[in-house]
Design an enzyme around this catalytic site. Structure first.
Site, short mmCIF file in Angstrom:
data_model
loop_
_atom_site.label_atom_id
_atom_site.label_comp_id
_atom_site.label_asym_id
_atom_site.label_seq_id
_atom_site.Cartn_x
_atom_site.Cartn_y
_atom_site.Cartn_z
N GLU A 116 4.42 10.55 6.27
CA GLU A 116 5.21 10.31 7.31
C GLU A 116 4.70 8.82 8.02
O GLU A 116 5.55 7.98 8.37
CB GLU A 116 5.36 11.13 8.53
CG GLU A 116 6.20 12.43 8.03
CD GLU A 116 4.99 13.34 7.62
OE1 GLU A 116 3.97 13.17 7.14
OE2 GLU A 116 5.01 14.68 8.05
N CYS A 146 -1.25 10.83 5.69
CA CYS A 146 0.15 11.52 6.16
C CYS A 146 1.31 10.71 5.66
O CYS A 146 1.35 9.59 5.88
CB CYS A 146 0.32 11.63 7.60
SG CYS A 146 -0.77 13.05 8.39
N ILE A 163 -1.58 10.00 1.84
CA ILE A 163 -2.95 9.54 1.33
C ILE A 163 -3.86 10.04 2.66
O ILE A 163 -4.70 10.45 2.54
CB ILE A 163 -2.99 7.82 1.53
CG1 ILE A 163 -2.37 7.14 0.53
CG2 ILE A 163 -4.47 7.45 1.31
CD1 ILE A 163 -1.66 5.90 0.62
#
Length: 121
Positions: free
Chosen positions: A47, A45, A43
Site C-alpha cells: 500500500e 508494504c 518490498i
C-alpha cells in the site's frame, strides 16, 4: 474503473513482491481521483509502495485501493492506514484473498485518524 479490474491489478502487482523471509506476497492498486492507477507490491508494504509512487508523481487525491494476497485477508497495517489517511480519509479499501473479497471505508479501519481535518484544513 470497476472494482473487479482494480482487484485484478492488485493481484497482478503481487507477482513482483519481494518476500524471501515471510513468503506473504501482497499487491496493491491505488486509484486516483482522476482515474489513474498506481500499483505496488510489498518490498516493505504494498500500500505504501503504491502511495509513494503516486505522490512522487504529483497525485494527492485517491478514491479507492485494492489489496490482494493469499492465505489471509490483507488489510493494511497501522502505518499504511495512517499514510493513506493522510491523503484520503474517505478512501474505500477492497481486500481479496483466495477468492474472497471484502470492503471497508478507511475511516472504519482507522477511527480517529490524524489527517487534514486535524489541522483545520
Amino acid at each position: 474503473m470497476t472494482d473487479e479490474k482494480l482487484l485484478e491489478l492488485a493481484l497482478d502487482a503481487r507477482k513482483n513482491a519481494y518476500v524471501p523471509y515471510s513468503g506473504y506476497a501482497v499487491g496493491a492498486a491505488l486509484l486516483t481521483e482522476d482515474g489513474k492507477v498506481f500499483a505496488g507490491c510489498n518490498i516493505l508494504c504494498a500500500e505504501r509502495t503504491a502511495l509513494v509512487k503516486a505522490v512522487s508523481e504529483g497525485y494527492r487525491k485517491f478514491t479507492k485501493i485494492a489489496i490482494a494476497s493469499s492465505g489471509s485477508a490483507p488489510y493494511p497495517c497501522g502505518a499504511c492506514r495512517q499514510s493513506l489517511y493522510e491523503f484520503a480519509p474517505g478512501l474505500e479499501v477492497l481486500v481479496t484473498w483466495d477468492g474472497h473479497v471484502e470492503r471497508a471505508p478507511l475511516s472504519e479501519l482507522l477511527p480517529h485518524g490524524f489527517g487534514p481535518s486535524s489541522l483545520g484544513k
